[in-house]
Scaffold this active site. Structure first.
Site, PDB file in Angstrom:
ATOM      1  N   ARG A  84      -6.594   1.564 -12.113  1.00  0.00           N
ATOM      2  CA  ARG A  84      -7.684   1.766 -10.927  1.00  0.00           C
ATOM      3  C   ARG A  84      -8.519   2.895 -11.247  1.00  0.00           C
ATOM      4  O   ARG A  84      -8.089   4.081 -11.733  1.00  0.00           O
ATOM      5  CB  ARG A  84      -6.997   2.112  -9.643  1.00  0.00           C
ATOM      6  CG  ARG A  84      -7.400   3.129  -8.558  1.00  0.00           C
ATOM      7  CD  ARG A  84      -6.718   2.858  -7.303  1.00  0.00           C
ATOM      8  NE  ARG A  84      -7.111   3.974  -6.527  1.00  0.00           N
ATOM      9  CZ  ARG A  84      -6.413   4.073  -5.198  1.00  0.00           C
ATOM     10  NH1 ARG A  84      -5.357   3.016  -4.890  1.00  0.00           N
ATOM     11  NH2 ARG A  84      -6.550   4.969  -4.470  1.00  0.00           N
ATOM     12  N   HIS A 114     -12.793   1.851  -7.164  1.00  0.00           N
ATOM     13  CA  HIS A 114     -12.441   2.318  -5.805  1.00  0.00           C
ATOM     14  C   HIS A 114     -13.845   3.464  -5.764  1.00  0.00           C
ATOM     15  O   HIS A 114     -14.371   3.805  -6.509  1.00  0.00           O
ATOM     16  CB  HIS A 114     -11.391   3.225  -5.907  1.00  0.00           C
ATOM     17  CG  HIS A 114     -10.932   3.280  -4.266  1.00  0.00           C
ATOM     18  ND1 HIS A 114     -11.166   2.294  -3.526  1.00  0.00           N
ATOM     19  CD2 HIS A 114      -9.743   4.035  -3.858  1.00  0.00           C
ATOM     20  CE1 HIS A 114     -10.767   2.710  -2.139  1.00  0.00           C
ATOM     21  NE2 HIS A 114      -9.860   3.592  -2.605  1.00  0.00           N
ATOM     22  N   GLU A 143      -3.479   4.486 -10.609  1.00  0.00           N
ATOM     23  CA  GLU A 143      -4.597   5.075 -10.562  1.00  0.00           C
ATOM     24  C   GLU A 143      -4.979   6.287 -11.527  1.00  0.00           C
ATOM     25  O   GLU A 143      -3.788   6.794 -11.744  1.00  0.00           O
ATOM     26  CB  GLU A 143      -5.273   5.530  -9.070  1.00  0.00           C
ATOM     27  CG  GLU A 143      -4.072   6.450  -8.540  1.00  0.00           C
ATOM     28  CD  GLU A 143      -3.834   6.672  -7.064  1.00  0.00           C
ATOM     29  OE1 GLU A 143      -3.781   5.480  -6.308  1.00  0.00           O
ATOM     30  OE2 GLU A 143      -4.254   7.595  -6.659  1.00  0.00           O
ATOM     31  N   ASP A 191       1.098  -0.758  -4.978  1.00  0.00           N
ATOM     32  CA  ASP A 191       0.037   0.206  -5.210  1.00  0.00           C
ATOM     33  C   ASP A 191       1.276   1.179  -6.108  1.00  0.00           C
ATOM     34  O   ASP A 191       2.191   2.081  -5.285  1.00  0.00           O
ATOM     35  CB  ASP A 191      -0.312   0.739  -3.945  1.00  0.00           C
ATOM     36  CG  ASP A 191      -1.140   2.320  -4.036  1.00  0.00           C
ATOM     37  OD1 ASP A 191      -1.185   2.785  -5.172  1.00  0.00           O
ATOM     38  OD2 ASP A 191      -1.454   2.677  -2.991  1.00  0.00           O
ATOM     39  N   LYS A 220       0.072  12.515  -6.812  1.00  0.00           N
ATOM     40  CA  LYS A 220      -1.375  12.129  -6.140  1.00  0.00           C
ATOM     41  C   LYS A 220      -1.513  12.674  -4.674  1.00  0.00           C
ATOM     42  O   LYS A 220      -0.597  13.037  -3.990  1.00  0.00           O
ATOM     43  CB  LYS A 220      -1.313  10.453  -6.263  1.00  0.00           C
ATOM     44  CG  LYS A 220      -0.633   9.714  -5.396  1.00  0.00           C
ATOM     45  CD  LYS A 220      -1.012   9.664  -4.000  1.00  0.00           C
ATOM     46  CE  LYS A 220      -2.190   8.917  -3.761  1.00  0.00           C
ATOM     47  NZ  LYS A 220      -2.462   7.604  -3.729  1.00  0.00           N
ATOM     48  N   ASP A 250       0.922  10.641   1.947  1.00  0.00           N
ATOM     49  CA  ASP A 250       0.516   9.808   0.739  1.00  0.00           C
ATOM     50  C   ASP A 250       0.406  10.519  -0.374  1.00  0.00           C
ATOM     51  O   ASP A 250      -0.797  10.685  -0.906  1.00  0.00           O
ATOM     52  CB  ASP A 250      -0.708   8.953   1.081  1.00  0.00           C
ATOM     53  CG  ASP A 250      -0.901   7.879   0.045  1.00  0.00           C
ATOM     54  OD1 ASP A 250      -0.060   7.592  -1.021  1.00  0.00           O
ATOM     55  OD2 ASP A 250      -2.089   7.339  -0.065  1.00  0.00           O
ATOM     56  N   ASP A 298       0.512   4.296  -7.239  1.00  0.00           N
ATOM     57  CA  ASP A 298      -0.219   5.648  -7.500  1.00  0.00           C
ATOM     58  C   ASP A 298      -0.388   5.751  -8.843  1.00  0.00           C
ATOM     59  O   ASP A 298      -1.040   5.043  -9.692  1.00  0.00           O
ATOM     60  CB  ASP A 298       0.948   6.675  -6.709  1.00  0.00           C
ATOM     61  CG  ASP A 298       0.991   6.373  -5.362  1.00  0.00           C
ATOM     62  OD1 ASP A 298       0.130   5.845  -4.708  1.00  0.00           O
ATOM     63  OD2 ASP A 298       2.037   6.804  -4.863  1.00  0.00           O
ATOM     64  N   SER A 339       0.915  -1.257  -0.112  1.00  0.00           N
ATOM     65  CA  SER A 339      -0.175  -0.133  -0.135  1.00  0.00           C
ATOM     66  C   SER A 339       0.819   1.315  -0.123  1.00  0.00           C
ATOM     67  O   SER A 339       1.868   1.485   0.831  1.00  0.00           O
ATOM     68  CB  SER A 339      -0.895  -0.032   1.314  1.00  0.00           C
ATOM     69  OG  SER A 339      -1.067   1.396   1.456  1.00  0.00           O
ATOM     70  N   GLY A 340       0.537   2.107  -0.723  1.00  0.00           N
ATOM     71  CA  GLY A 340       1.388   3.401  -0.977  1.00  0.00           C
ATOM     72  C   GLY A 340       1.111   4.119   0.402  1.00  0.00           C
ATOM     73  O   GLY A 340       1.883   4.756   0.797  1.00  0.00           O
ATOM     74  N   LEU A 341      -0.050   4.137   0.823  1.00  0.00           N
ATOM     75  CA  LEU A 341      -0.579   4.971   2.153  1.00  0.00           C
ATOM     76  C   LEU A 341       0.129   4.260   3.249  1.00  0.00           C
ATOM     77  O   LEU A 341       0.936   5.029   4.060  1.00  0.00           O
ATOM     78  CB  LEU A 341      -2.139   4.819   2.306  1.00  0.00           C
ATOM     79  CG  LEU A 341      -2.533   5.293   3.569  1.00  0.00           C
ATOM     80  CD1 LEU A 341      -2.437   6.883   3.709  1.00  0.00           C
ATOM     81  CD2 LEU A 341      -4.195   4.914   4.060  1.00  0.00           C
ATOM     82  N   ASN A 387      -4.384  11.112  -1.777  1.00  0.00           N
ATOM     83  CA  ASN A 387      -4.905   9.930  -1.108  1.00  0.00           C
ATOM     84  C   ASN A 387      -6.436  10.076  -1.436  1.00  0.00           C
ATOM     85  O   ASN A 387      -7.161  11.322  -1.571  1.00  0.00           O
ATOM     86  CB  ASN A 387      -4.667   9.714   0.201  1.00  0.00           C
ATOM     87  CG  ASN A 387      -5.556   8.441   0.632  1.00  0.00           C
ATOM     88  OD1 ASN A 387      -6.614   8.542   0.928  1.00  0.00           O
ATOM     89  ND2 ASN A 387      -4.789   7.121   0.595  1.00  0.00           N
ATOM     90  N   SER A 388      -7.230   9.196  -1.994  1.00  0.00           N
ATOM     91  CA  SER A 388      -8.551   9.250  -2.536  1.00  0.00           C
ATOM     92  C   SER A 388      -9.502   9.610  -1.373  1.00  0.00           C
ATOM     93  O   SER A 388     -10.376   9.998  -1.624  1.00  0.00           O
ATOM     94  CB  SER A 388      -8.789   7.887  -3.040  1.00  0.00           C
ATOM     95  OG  SER A 388      -7.976   7.254  -3.910  1.00  0.00           O
TER      96      SER A 388
HETATM   97  C1  SPV Z   1      -3.444   2.491  -0.299  1.00  0.00           C
HETATM   98  O1  SPV Z   1      -3.606   1.605   0.235  1.00  0.00           O
HETATM   99  O2  SPV Z   1      -2.404   3.293  -0.597  1.00  0.00           O
HETATM  100  C2  SPV Z   1      -4.544   2.684  -1.500  1.00  0.00           C
HETATM  101  C3  SPV Z   1      -6.029   2.496  -1.199  1.00  0.00           C
HETATM  102  O3  SPV Z   1      -4.287   3.395  -2.523  1.00  0.00           O
HETATM  103  S1  SPV Z   1      -6.506   3.727  -0.569  1.00  0.00           S
HETATM  104  O4  SPV Z   1      -5.793   4.295   0.642  1.00  0.00           O
HETATM  105  O5  SPV Z   1      -7.970   3.475  -0.366  1.00  0.00           O
HETATM  106  O6  SPV Z   1      -6.591   4.739  -1.543  1.00  0.00           O
HETATM  107 MG    MG Z   2      -2.361   4.302  -2.418  1.00  0.00          MG
END
Ligand code: SPV
Ligand code: MG
Length: 553
Positions: free
Chosen positions: A169, A200, A125, A96, A131, A69, A98, A57-59, A133-134
């Site tokens: 994504r 997502h 994504e 991930d 980026k 992130d 990004d 996971s990027g986060l 975070n979503s």
């Molecule tokens: C991550 O885990 O970094 C993701 C998922 O990209 S989210 O945080 O839901 O965007």
């Molecule tokens: Mg991410």
């Protein structure tokens, strides 16, 4: 195979690659799960728990690095983290990625590097670099659809493993652009070569992703990240035909909870007693790190240091030829370049794993006071010889044991060669004995005659063993000169012990030197191995030797 041993097992032809296993997860009709990890440790724990794949996971990787992130960690810093994760696990990793860390060109390089580091797949994504975070803010701008398709194509063209996967994504629902936009983009990304789409959503129910999945009708596998709708029963996804569910950040969040609780409690209690029972033991840490494997490898690859190695060093004589230098101390304590001869010998022995050292003292014994050795005293040193001194330390002549004169200097590896030899008794002898000179007409030397001389041919490997040893061998029989260093195995030590007793019975114990001892042993038919060495040693008998000793070092 466990995570601990992952890096130590070659993947055999029968083991499908990580990329092909991740592809199979995407394509299987069953619902599969990827669990978040953000470093080597969490990746191991994911594998240990039984998961078939990892979501890098990027986060979580960002949070673990202490950054946001928002692409604050560079893509190569992320690559380093991923390499640790891939090296210590055997299950595939979906990264991930990004936005692909830039444009199509950055994506090409990323895909090729990820493949080299053992990563199975990347998810990108359709947003803009850098980026966000979503789950932050509203209406984040999306990438141009065609530009994003080019990025997917560029990635597919850059993978060196056919099974490497690219997951596209879709952020259209999160950005509020609606289902039609999401479906249109899914179609385009699929056509550009995406192996799966990730739909997502940040809604608190799964309705959106279920609606998408229904409309999409499995044109390619669908991946979801149910972070915001955790209460949806997992069977719902199964029934909907979703391919993979990603539990996206729960190890990172769990670690924050655990670390906070622990730090706060230790801070409060100023003690670690309270927390100690509540956490894994240090042994479990070693277990996770795979220390068992390392111990086994040490047995395979390191020379055995487990046998107890001992030594008896004969240092009873004065060294009268050194005159005033030995008026108040024995010659083994004469300083050569800041350290007594005996100190240097003891260091050499210890460097070869000999930790149990007995020094036989005689002349000015109180002057021999080096630490971490055992002393035996030959108080009759003035009237007795070397074997009498050795007999004073007879109980130390056992097991794997070295006998050395206290005044010799030699190259460290000579000692190691003696330990590597398989004879029960082995001595080091100087094949270049003719090169040694002395002005002293009473110079006494320990000559050896062997079954054969040393050969310049390094392929000559017929064993060399002692035939005779003496101070006055006929010159045409001399092959080498003993350097005052011998090593015995347990059996060899017994043979030496028996010979000391035999000398005693014969009334020769008081006068015999080590040369007589070894000569008698050889004459009885015991094979004493000989390691020929090319000079590079000396014993310190007089002032000339002492100057040479300074140069030798
Ligand atoms: C991550 O885990 O970094 C993701 C998922 O990209 S989210 O945080 O839901 O965007
Ligand atoms: Mg991410």
């Amino acid at each position: 195979m466990t995570a601990n041993t992952a890096q130590h097992h070659a993947v055999t032809a029968a083991t499908p690659s990580k990329a092909s296993r991740l592809r199979a997860m995407l394509q299987s009709p069953d619902l599969e799960f990827l669990m978040e990890a953000h470093n080597g440790l969490s990746a191991k724990i994911v594998e240990e728990a039984g998961f078939s794949g990892i979501w890098a996971s990027g986060l979580s990787m960002s949070a673990a690095l202490g950054v946001r992130d928002n692409n604050e960690a560079s893509w190569t810093q992320i690559l380093e983290v991923l390499e640790f994760m891939a090296d210590c696990t055997t299950i595939p990793i979906l990264v991930d990625g990004d936005t692909g860390w830039g444009n199509f060109n950055n994506m090409r390089r990323a895909v090729s590097k990820l493949g080299q580091r053992g990563i199975a797949a990347i998810c990108i994504e359709d947003k803009i670099f850098p980026k966000t975070n979503s789950f932050l803010g509203e209406g984040q701008p999306l990438a141009d659809m065609d530009e994003f398709c080019g990025k997917i194509k560029a990635g597919k063209d850059s993978q060196s493993d056919d099974d490497f996967s690219i997951v596209a994504r879709l952020e259209a629902l999160i950005s509020g652009l609606g289902m039609a936009e999401a479906l249109k983009r899914a179609e385009a990304y699929h056509a550009a070569g995406a192996d799966a789409v990730l739909i997502h959503s940040k809604k608190s129910s799964a309705d959106e992703v279920l609606a998408f999945t229904k409309e999409w009708a499995n044109r390619c596998p669908v991946v979801i990240v149910p972070t915001k709708y955790p209460w949806t029963p997992t069977d719902t996804y199964r029934d909907a035909g979703i391919s993979v569910a990603i539990w996206a950040n729960h190890n990172m969040r769990a670690s924050i909870t655990a670390m906070r609780e622990t730090s706060r409690r230790i801070f409060r209690e100023q003690s670690i007693e309270g927390v100690d029972k509540e956490m894994v033991t240090v042994s479990e840490v070693f277990e996770l790190a795979g220390n068992d494997e390392l111990s086994a490898a040490e047995k395979r690859y390191l020379p055995s240091r487990t046998e107890r190695r001992s030594a008896v060093v004969l240092a009873a004589s004065r060294g009268a030829a050194l005159g005033a230098l030995t008026a108040d101390k024995p010659k083994c304590m004469i300083d050569v370049r800041g350290e007594p001869l005996l100190g240097r010998l003891i260091s050499s022995l210890k460097n070869s794993g000999v930790n149990d050292i007995t020094v036989v003292r005689g002349y000015k014994k109180e002057q021999i006071n080096l630490p971490s050795v055992t002393y035996a005293d030959n108080d009759l040193f003035a009237a007795t010889g070397e074997v009498a001194s050795l007999a004073c330390a007879k109980s130390a002549v056992q097991g794997s044991c070295v006998i050395a004169y206290g005044d010799v200097l030699f190259r460290q590896y000579y000692l190691d060669q003696l330990f590597d030899h398989d004879a029960d008794i082995v001595i080091a002898a100087d094949a270049l004995w003719r090169d040694r000179k002395s002005s002293d007409p009473k110079w006494i030397r320990d000559f050896v005659a062997c079954n054969r001389g040393s050969s310049p041919d390094f392929l000559e490997d017929a064993p060399v063993y002692l035939k005779a040893m003496g101070h006055e061998l006929p010159e045409d029989q001399i092959h080498a000169e003993w350097i005052g260093l011998a090593r015995m195995t347990e059996k060899g030590s017994r043979i030496v012990g028996d010979e000391i007793e035999a000398l005693q019975k014969d009334g020769l114990l008081q006068t015999a030197g080590l040369v007589e001892l070894f000569d008698r042993i050889a004459a009885r038919g015991h094979q004493i191995g000989v390691v020929y060495v090319p000079g590079q040693w000396l014993d310190v008998d007089d002032a000339t030797d002492l100057m040479a000793a300074g140069r030798f070092l």
